[in-house]
Design an enzyme around this catalytic site. Structure first.
Site, PDB file in Angstrom:
ATOM      1  N   ARG A 118       0.817  -1.226   0.000  1.00 43.21           N
ATOM      2  CA  ARG A 118       0.000   0.000   0.000  1.00 43.21           C
ATOM      3  C   ARG A 118       0.846   1.269   0.000  1.00 43.21           C
ATOM      4  NH1 ARG A 118      -2.939  -3.492   3.451  1.00 43.21           N
ATOM      5  NH2 ARG A 118      -4.936  -4.118   2.514  1.00 43.21           N
ATOM      6  N   LYS A 140       1.957  11.396 -10.426  1.00 43.63           N
ATOM      7  CA  LYS A 140       1.067  10.535 -11.198  1.00 43.63           C
ATOM      8  C   LYS A 140       1.825   9.276 -11.600  1.00 43.63           C
ATOM      9  CE  LYS A 140      -2.343  13.460 -13.538  1.00 43.63           C
ATOM     10  NZ  LYS A 140      -2.832  13.865 -14.875  1.00 43.63           N
ATOM     11  N   GLU A 182       6.642  18.718 -24.594  1.00 41.06           N
ATOM     12  CA  GLU A 182       6.122  18.977 -23.257  1.00 41.06           C
ATOM     13  C   GLU A 182       6.691  20.280 -22.693  1.00 41.06           C
ATOM     14  OE1 GLU A 182       3.906  17.738 -21.256  1.00 41.06           O
ATOM     15  OE2 GLU A 182       3.319  15.901 -22.277  1.00 41.06           O
ATOM     16  N   LYS A 229       5.272  22.897 -13.644  1.00 42.74           N
ATOM     17  CA  LYS A 229       4.535  21.750 -13.122  1.00 42.74           C
ATOM     18  C   LYS A 229       4.505  21.753 -11.609  1.00 42.74           C
ATOM     19  CE  LYS A 229       3.593  16.926 -13.853  1.00 42.74           C
ATOM     20  NZ  LYS A 229       3.823  15.715 -14.665  1.00 42.74           N
ATOM     21  N   GLU A 239      -5.620  16.722  -9.373  1.00 43.60           N
ATOM     22  CA  GLU A 239      -6.289  17.119 -10.614  1.00 43.60           C
ATOM     23  C   GLU A 239      -7.785  17.362 -10.415  1.00 43.60           C
ATOM     24  OE1 GLU A 239      -4.956  15.865 -14.916  1.00 43.60           O
ATOM     25  OE2 GLU A 239      -6.445  14.441 -14.185  1.00 43.60           O
ATOM     26  N   ARG A 243      -4.866  21.502 -12.014  1.00 41.91           N
ATOM     27  CA  ARG A 243      -3.890  20.593 -12.633  1.00 41.91           C
ATOM     28  C   ARG A 243      -4.303  20.163 -14.036  1.00 41.91           C
ATOM     29  NH1 ARG A 243      -0.353  15.751  -9.806  1.00 41.91           N
ATOM     30  NH2 ARG A 243       0.703  15.100 -11.698  1.00 41.91           N
ATOM     31  N   ASN A 247      -2.775  19.130 -19.022  1.00 37.39           N
ATOM     32  CA  ASN A 247      -3.217  18.215 -20.074  1.00 37.39           C
ATOM     33  C   ASN A 247      -3.426  18.921 -21.404  1.00 37.39           C
ATOM     34  OD1 ASN A 247      -3.429  15.667 -18.619  1.00 37.39           O
ATOM     35  ND2 ASN A 247      -5.073  16.660 -17.466  1.00 37.39           N
ATOM     36  N   HIS A 250      -3.345  16.997 -24.614  1.00 39.35           N
ATOM     37  CA  HIS A 250      -3.234  15.583 -24.290  1.00 39.35           C
ATOM     38  C   HIS A 250      -4.471  14.760 -24.641  1.00 39.35           C
ATOM     39  CE1 HIS A 250       0.465  16.675 -22.427  1.00 39.35           C
ATOM     40  NE2 HIS A 250       0.659  15.482 -21.939  1.00 39.35           N
ATOM     41  N   HIS A 254      -3.437  11.725 -26.629  1.00 41.84           N
ATOM     42  CA  HIS A 254      -3.605  10.357 -26.136  1.00 41.84           C
ATOM     43  C   HIS A 254      -4.461   9.535 -27.090  1.00 41.84           C
ATOM     44  CE1 HIS A 254      -2.655  11.222 -21.610  1.00 41.84           C
ATOM     45  NE2 HIS A 254      -1.573  11.090 -22.345  1.00 41.84           N
ATOM     46  N   HIS A 266       5.150  10.014 -27.580  1.00 40.45           N
ATOM     47  CA  HIS A 266       4.190  10.830 -26.828  1.00 40.45           C
ATOM     48  C   HIS A 266       4.288  12.295 -27.234  1.00 40.45           C
ATOM     49  CE1 HIS A 266       1.777  12.267 -23.466  1.00 40.45           C
ATOM     50  NE2 HIS A 266       2.746  13.103 -23.147  1.00 40.45           N
TER      51      HIS A 266
END
Length: 362
Positions: A118, A140, A182, A229, A239, A243, A247, A250, A254, A266
């Site tokens: 965990r 993330k 990016e 960032k 997010e 946040r 994206n 993206h 994506h 990417h």
């Protein structure tokens, strides 16, 4: 030059940008850690052995887990392999995972750390521009499934991130340029000085080999994008609102990656995605012609794509509906209301979406 950016979340950590940082990365391992799992890609086998020696010198026990390179390593099967290594090596909650590689490796290593017992500590050593400015920073983590990218994951912040720019000297120029997409994104959404630097220094940034000047420029850009960032993540780790601006480009990007079965880099997909949302913003009356043209000028100057085949709209639309930002059946996009001023566009008219796609089709 060494730059340190603090990500001021509830559990603050530093992102260090500089050269020759592997010894410092080992020194940053959490006190009390006895075992260290080093998750690395096959091309970094020699550097992983170097890191193993540095860890052994501290009296700790390193365990190496070599995983497939790029997106092929971000699968449930590879994560399960890492869990088996952790279990067979008796890793406890006081032990630590290190991720050394590109964005796929740091995503995987973070996810493995988040899910073992965990949650155990993770230290990231990103080795590509993309991983340094994006994947390794912000907490993330995730893996891909057949249904889409990063749909399984967790928020799990690293205890430290070490961006050793010596790795970039041997990074293929195409991968370096893809990572710059990016960086440019950070310029469009917040730090407009990034755009000015890229425009002035494009020849140095795309040269086959990095000279000293190019290294210094690249290090400044990396540090600037990380600050963008870090500021956003500190205000909104999970997010829930701000946040989402990270994206930018993206949702469409994506969708390209999914449609192309992750055969596109990417950064290349996000490059087209940024032009798509710029065109969408223009059609929605939010962005002027000059700002849209600047997108194309900067990205094509770097050698990044700004178009996509024109017969795949249905597949792309289906993929976008799986995007994490979608709510119910409502598509949500980050667009610009002027450079440096991102806003959210929810449920745009299908005609606007089709028009934006036409503008990037070839």
């Amino acid at each position: 030059m060494t730059a340190v950016v603090t990500v001021a979340t509830a559990a603050p950590y530093d992102v260090t940008v500089g050269r020759g940082l592997l010894p410092a990365a080992v020194d940053s391992l959490p006190e009390g850690a006895v075992r260290v799992l080093v998750v690395h890609s096959a091309p970094l086998r020699d550097r992983a052995d170097e890191l193993k020696g540095l860890i052994e010198a501290t009296g700790r026990t390193p365990v190496l887990a070599e995983v497939p390179d790029a997106e092929e390593g971000k699968t449930a099967e590879v994560a399960a392999f890492c869990w088996r290594v952790l279990g067979s090596s008796d890793f406890t909650r006081s032990d630590v995972v290190m991720g050394m590689g590109g964005g796929a490796v740091t995503d995987l290593a973070g996810f493995v750390a988040a899910t073992w017992l965990r949650g155990v500590a993770v230290v990231q050593i990103p080795t590509t521009v993309l991983a340094m400015v994006d994947a390794a920073v912000g907490g993330k983590t995730g893996i891909n499934t057949t249904e889409g990218k990063n749909l399984v994951g967790a928020f799990h912040e690293p205890s430290a991130v070490w961006c050793d720019t010596d790795f970039l000297r041997t990074l293929p120029a195409n991968d370096r340029v893809a990572g710059l997409a990016e960086v440019v994104k950070g310029g469009f959404i917040r730090d407009t000085r990034i755009l000015e630097i890229v425009e002035a220094e494009t020849p140095a940034l795309i040269a086959p080999e990095l000279d000293e000047h190019a290294m210094e420029v690249l290090e400044e850009l990396i540090a600037r994008k990380i600050r963008v960032k870090a500021d956003v993540v500190a205000a909104d780790l999970k997010e829930s609102h701000l946040r989402e601006i990270l994206n930018y480009g993206h949702t469409f990007g994506h969708a390209i990656e999914y449609t192309e079965r992750y055969q596109w880099r990417h950064g290349a997909a996000v490059s087209v995605g940024m032009v798509f949302v710029a065109e969408l913003a223009r059609l929605a009356g939010k962005l002027d012609d000059a700002a849209v043209d600047r997108h194309r000028s900067i990205l094509t100057g770097l050698g990044l794509p700004v178009t996509y085949p024109g017969h795949r709209w249905d597949a792309l639309l289906t993929a976008m509906k799986r995007d994490k930002k979608t709510r119910g059946d409502m598509l949500r996009f980050v667009i610009l209301q002027g450079i440096g001023n991102p806003v959210r566009l929810e449920g745009p008219d299908p005609a606007l979406l089709a028009g934006a796609y036409d503008a990037v089709s070839r």
